[in-house]
Design an enzyme around this catalytic site. Structure first.
Site, PDB file in Angstrom:
ATOM      1  N   LYS A   1     -25.498 -13.286   6.381  1.00  0.00           N
ATOM      2  CA  LYS A   1     -26.413 -12.710   7.004  1.00  0.00           C
ATOM      3  C   LYS A   1     -26.611 -12.978   8.393  1.00  0.00           C
ATOM      4  O   LYS A   1     -26.967 -12.036   9.305  1.00  0.00           O
ATOM      5  CB  LYS A   1     -27.694 -12.591   6.169  1.00  0.00           C
ATOM      6  CG  LYS A   1     -27.619 -11.859   4.738  1.00  0.00           C
ATOM      7  CD  LYS A   1     -27.648 -10.340   4.789  1.00  0.00           C
ATOM      8  CE  LYS A   1     -27.752  -9.962   3.550  1.00  0.00           C
ATOM      9  NZ  LYS A   1     -27.675  -8.126   3.484  1.00  0.00           N
TER      10      LYS A   1
ATOM     11  N   SER B   1     -21.267 -15.935  -0.666  1.00  0.00           N
ATOM     12  CA  SER B   1     -21.930 -15.206   0.350  1.00  0.00           C
ATOM     13  C   SER B   1     -23.065 -15.782   0.855  1.00  0.00           C
ATOM     14  O   SER B   1     -23.628 -15.882   2.046  1.00  0.00           O
ATOM     15  CB  SER B   1     -22.452 -13.841  -0.251  1.00  0.00           C
ATOM     16  OG  SER B   1     -23.016 -13.938  -1.297  1.00  0.00           O
TER      17      SER B   1
END
Length: 323
Positions: free
Chosen positions: A59, A309
């Site tokens: 992110k 992730s």
């Protein structure tokens, strides 16, 4: 929700521009090749270690690109977002790098570790209910009160382009790459990777992996339009969100397949990553690997990349047992 028509909201040029814009603010994360896992599964396994990124997740890429893309006039207004955690921390960090205010909404069931991460950047999040509608409403009210610019966790094009840099790096780092497995929640990472990879090397297969308890993308692909979540309790807290209006058309047109994985498979994958690859993955970060384990026969003999992730694991939240 209804899908927009027309061309995709991001292009390869957008992703390449993002790569240049964020280069000084993010980590070019390593690819970890694990011989033990590769031998066991019968395919070449390369982990893209976004758990080693700033804020512990991919992110950071989209947040920095979005914040650094703002005009001076817009930047002075600050930024507002809603997120279960990693995007929230990423926006708080990016806003701090640019020296502008950040206003953040988080669901009340967010991981305490992720709330603490946002607070560590000097931002006190506003808590709300867990549904997509509750998050969006709280963020809209906060935006109206502050006048800040909304940076959506996956629908803002600059965020999607930033996430797509993961795909560019994978193509540069893994020679002979044949397949990539990507977790999907709102779809920003998956959409960005798809645009990058399918534009440059369309023969590389890209697979989405989603928790069975958060199967809105799978249902959306079957229905042909974005479908709402039916529950918000998967251990993969970063994927407790609704597929996006902008991300869905890209995914629908480019993804090669989607795998659903159980909670037990996610927890087992976390443990295997820790024991054999010596990497820490949060539940959402282990989802793509769970998809590979459950479908190993589909990847026999193929060079396969798995995106971890994120790595913001709260050890008190789950047991890493074999299930």
């Amino acid at each position: 929700m209804s899908s927009p028509t027309g061309p995709p909201v991001i292009t390869l040029d957008d992703i390449r521009s993002a790569q240049q814009r964020i280069a000084d603010y993010v980590v070019r994360t390593p690819v970890i090749n694990c011989e033990v896992i590769s031998k066991r599964l019968g395919c070449g396994v390369s982990f893209k270690a976004e758990n080693l990124q700033h804020v512990g997740a991919f992110k950071a890429r989209g947040a920095v690109n979005a914040v650094m893309s703002l005009s001076e006039e817009d930047a002075r207004r600050g930024v507002v977002t809603h997120s279960s955690g990693n995007h929230a921390a990423a926006i708080a960090r990016a806003a701090g790098l640019r020296g502008i205010p950040a206003f953040i909404v988080m669901p009340e069931n967010a991981s305490p570790k992720k709330i603490a991460a946002v607070e560590s950047y000097g931002v006190s999040p506003v808590l709300c209910g867990p549904s997509t509608q509750q998050r969006e409403q709280a963020a809209a009210e906060l935006q109206q009160r502050t006048g800040a610019i909304l940076v959506h966790p996956f629908e803002t094009p600059a965020v999607m382009a930033g996430q797509g840099t993961v795909g560019l790096e994978l193509l540069e780092q893994v020679s002979g790459l044949e397949a990539i497995l990507v977790p999907v929640g709102g779809g920003g990472l998956l959409a960005g990777v798809l645009v990058a990879v399918k534009t440059i090397r369309p023969e590389v297969k890209v697979y989405a992996v989603e928790p069975a308890l958060a199967d809105d993308t799978a249902r959306s692909l079957k229905a042909g339009s974005p479908q709402p979540p039916t529950r918000y309790d998967t251990v993969a807290d970063g994927l407790r969100t609704q597929i996006g209006d902008h991300t869905f058309p890209i995914i629908e047109s480019l993804v090669d397949d989607l795998f659903l994985v159980s909670e037990a498979s996610i927890l087992s994958a976390m443990r295997t990553i820790a024991e054999d690859a010596h990497l820490v993955a949060e539940p959402s970060g282990a989802v793509a690997f769970a998809g590979l384990i459950d479908n190993a026969d589909r990847f026999a003999g193929r060079s396969t990349a798995v995106i971890i992730s994120g790595g913001n694991l709260n050890f008190g939240d789950c047991q890493l047992g074999r299930n």
